[in-house]
Scaffold this motif. Structure first.
Motif, PDB file in Angstrom:
ATOM      1  N   PRO A 109       3.390  10.870 -29.154  1.00  0.00           N
ATOM      2  CA  PRO A 109       2.996   9.469 -29.235  1.00  0.00           C
ATOM      3  C   PRO A 109       1.491   9.338 -29.073  1.00  0.00           C
ATOM      4  N   VAL A 110       0.922   8.295 -29.628  1.00  0.00           N
ATOM      5  CA  VAL A 110      -0.516   8.069 -29.492  1.00  0.00           C
ATOM      6  C   VAL A 110      -0.862   7.580 -28.086  1.00  0.00           C
ATOM      7  N   ASP A 111       0.123   7.039 -27.377  1.00  0.00           N
ATOM      8  CA  ASP A 111      -0.150   6.378 -26.098  1.00  0.00           C
ATOM      9  C   ASP A 111       0.129   7.223 -24.854  1.00  0.00           C
ATOM     10  N   MET A 112      -0.067   8.526 -24.964  1.00  0.00           N
ATOM     11  CA  MET A 112       0.108   9.448 -23.845  1.00  0.00           C
ATOM     12  C   MET A 112      -1.206  10.214 -23.660  1.00  0.00           C
ATOM     13  N   PRO A 113      -2.245   9.558 -23.115  1.00  0.00           N
ATOM     14  CA  PRO A 113      -3.598  10.128 -23.132  1.00  0.00           C
ATOM     15  C   PRO A 113      -3.807  11.398 -22.320  1.00  0.00           C
ATOM     16  N   GLU A 114      -2.947  11.685 -21.351  1.00  0.00           N
ATOM     17  CA  GLU A 114      -3.117  12.894 -20.547  1.00  0.00           C
ATOM     18  C   GLU A 114      -2.253  14.056 -21.034  1.00  0.00           C
ATOM     19  N   LEU A 115      -1.506  13.846 -22.116  1.00  0.00           N
ATOM     20  CA  LEU A 115      -0.699  14.915 -22.695  1.00  0.00           C
ATOM     21  C   LEU A 115      -1.612  16.079 -23.062  1.00  0.00           C
ATOM     22  N   GLY A 116      -1.162  17.297 -22.761  1.00  0.00           N
ATOM     23  CA  GLY A 116      -2.010  18.448 -23.023  1.00  0.00           C
ATOM     24  C   GLY A 116      -1.285  19.593 -23.700  1.00  0.00           C
ATOM     25  N   ARG A 117      -2.040  20.630 -23.949  1.00  0.00           N
ATOM     26  CA  ARG A 117      -1.493  21.809 -24.629  1.00  0.00           C
ATOM     27  C   ARG A 117      -0.371  22.463 -23.832  1.00  0.00           C
ATOM     28  N   GLU A 118      -0.504  22.489 -22.518  1.00  0.00           N
ATOM     29  CA  GLU A 118       0.503  23.160 -21.699  1.00  0.00           C
ATOM     30  C   GLU A 118       1.898  22.573 -21.939  1.00  0.00           C
ATOM     31  N   GLN A 119       2.005  21.257 -21.946  1.00  0.00           N
ATOM     32  CA  GLN A 119       3.299  20.617 -22.165  1.00  0.00           C
ATOM     33  C   GLN A 119       3.812  20.890 -23.583  1.00  0.00           C
ATOM     34  N   LEU A 120       2.929  20.841 -24.560  1.00  0.00           N
ATOM     35  CA  LEU A 120       3.365  21.040 -25.937  1.00  0.00           C
ATOM     36  C   LEU A 120       3.722  22.496 -26.219  1.00  0.00           C
ATOM     37  N   TYR A 121       2.996  23.434 -25.632  1.00  0.00           N
ATOM     38  CA  TYR A 121       3.382  24.841 -25.782  1.00  0.00           C
ATOM     39  C   TYR A 121       4.762  25.095 -25.185  1.00  0.00           C
TER      40      TYR A 121
ATOM     41  N   TYR B 199      11.801  10.796 -24.631  1.00  0.00           N
ATOM     42  CA  TYR B 199      12.140  11.165 -26.000  1.00  0.00           C
ATOM     43  C   TYR B 199      10.924  11.645 -26.760  1.00  0.00           C
ATOM     44  N   LEU B 200       9.773  11.396 -26.210  1.00  0.00           N
ATOM     45  CA  LEU B 200       8.520  11.851 -26.796  1.00  0.00           C
ATOM     46  C   LEU B 200       7.691  12.478 -25.702  1.00  0.00           C
ATOM     47  N   PRO B 201       7.015  13.559 -26.007  1.00  0.00           N
ATOM     48  CA  PRO B 201       6.975  14.314 -27.258  1.00  0.00           C
ATOM     49  C   PRO B 201       8.240  15.154 -27.433  1.00  0.00           C
ATOM     50  N   PHE B 202       8.430  15.651 -28.660  1.00  0.00           N
ATOM     51  CA  PHE B 202       9.494  16.616 -28.895  1.00  0.00           C
ATOM     52  C   PHE B 202       9.090  17.550 -30.026  1.00  0.00           C
ATOM     53  N   TYR B 203       9.791  18.684 -30.075  1.00  0.00           N
ATOM     54  CA  TYR B 203       9.581  19.675 -31.124  1.00  0.00           C
ATOM     55  C   TYR B 203      10.941  20.011 -31.712  1.00  0.00           C
ATOM     56  N   VAL B 204      11.015  20.076 -33.027  1.00  0.00           N
ATOM     57  CA  VAL B 204      12.254  20.468 -33.698  1.00  0.00           C
ATOM     58  C   VAL B 204      11.918  21.473 -34.796  1.00  0.00           C
ATOM     59  N   ARG B 205      12.678  22.560 -34.835  1.00  0.00           N
ATOM     60  CA  ARG B 205      12.521  23.560 -35.887  1.00  0.00           C
ATOM     61  C   ARG B 205      13.403  23.168 -37.066  1.00  0.00           C
ATOM     62  N   ALA B 206      12.861  23.347 -38.241  1.00  0.00           N
ATOM     63  CA  ALA B 206      13.589  23.112 -39.493  1.00  0.00           C
ATOM     64  C   ALA B 206      14.206  21.717 -39.554  1.00  0.00           C
ATOM     65  N   ALA B 207      13.429  20.718 -39.176  1.00  0.00           N
ATOM     66  CA  ALA B 207      13.902  19.334 -39.267  1.00  0.00           C
ATOM     67  C   ALA B 207      14.133  18.987 -40.726  1.00  0.00           C
ATOM     68  N   LYS B 208      15.247  18.359 -40.983  1.00  0.00           N
ATOM     69  CA  LYS B 208      15.532  17.957 -42.356  1.00  0.00           C
ATOM     70  C   LYS B 208      16.205  16.594 -42.348  1.00  0.00           C
ATOM     71  N   ALA B 209      16.000  15.893 -43.409  1.00  0.00           N
ATOM     72  CA  ALA B 209      16.515  14.532 -43.515  1.00  0.00           C
ATOM     73  C   ALA B 209      18.027  14.486 -43.387  1.00  0.00           C
ATOM     74  N   SER B 210      18.719  15.502 -43.869  1.00  0.00           N
ATOM     75  CA  SER B 210      20.177  15.475 -43.837  1.00  0.00           C
ATOM     76  C   SER B 210      20.735  15.495 -42.415  1.00  0.00           C
ATOM     77  N   ALA B 211      19.936  15.906 -41.438  1.00  0.00           N
ATOM     78  CA  ALA B 211      20.385  15.908 -40.047  1.00  0.00           C
ATOM     79  C   ALA B 211      20.350  14.513 -39.434  1.00  0.00           C
ATOM     80  N   VAL B 212      19.629  13.608 -40.064  1.00  0.00           N
ATOM     81  CA  VAL B 212      19.434  12.266 -39.523  1.00  0.00           C
ATOM     82  C   VAL B 212      20.167  11.252 -40.394  1.00  0.00           C
ATOM     83  N   HIS B 213      21.118  10.580 -39.807  1.00  0.00           N
ATOM     84  CA  HIS B 213      21.900   9.586 -40.542  1.00  0.00           C
ATOM     85  C   HIS B 213      21.092   8.317 -40.774  1.00  0.00           C
TER      86      HIS B 213
END
Length: 186
Positions: free
Chosen positions: A99-111, A126-140
């Protein structure tokens, strides 16, 4: 280093998606343009992704920026924005969403998110998140809430270490921003 992405996660195969299309009603002004520690929140988020193993950066909901793309249904929430954007992509992708509104978010959390094979998010966030091989068919087409989106991707839920609470804090109101600034000064 703990939390580094696995060798399977190649830089050019991760797309960083910044959510910046909200109305910012509680804040009373566009959060992407808010200044925190002498830089806009959008610049902070973009710079954060540039310092990670991310190939492409997309700013969803901000056509007026270098990486910006239009949200096809503006102001209907992050889950719908992600769903609609993903449906316009022609192939599955590894997707790191912040999200744009998490100003203290850093590399450590994202790694830490990137280190999980199928993807991950933090408990009660629910944010931030990481998903491998995200595809439209997984989301209704009926997916309208973030919890449904996270469930559709079947992400690993990670605990939030106490010392990361500030890093994972959204700012939604002027009082939130003031409290964060005061915390940093104190």
């Amino acid at each position: 280093m703990k939390g580094d992405p696995s060798p399977k996660t190649e830089t050019h195969k991760i797309t960083g998606l910044i959510l910046a299309g909200g109305q910012s009603r509680r804040m009373g002004q566009d959060k992407a343009g808010l200044i925190y520690r002498s830089r806009s929140l959008l610049d902070r988020a973009t710079d954060l992704l540039r310092h990670l193993p991310v190939g492409d950066i997309v700013v969803l909901g901000r056509e007026d920026t270098k990486y910006g793309v239009r949200d096809t249904e503006p102001h209907l929430g992050p889950a719908r924005a992600i769903r609609n954007w993903l449906r316009r992509q022609d192939k599955p992708m590894n997707l790191l969403v912040i999200p744009v509104d998490m100003p203290e978010l850093g590399r450590e959390q994202l790694y830490e998110l990137l280190a999980h094979e199928k993807g991950a998010y933090f408990h009660d966030l629910y944010l931030p998140f990481y998903v491998r091989a995200a595809k439209a068919s997984a989301v209704h087409a009926s997916t309208e809430r973030m919890r449904d989106l996270i469930s559709a991707f079947d992400l690993t839920e990670l605990p939030v270490p106490v010392h990361w609470r500030t890093a994972l804090m959204n700012i939604n109101t002027p009082d939130d921003l003031r409290a964060l600034e005061e915390r940093q000064l104190g």
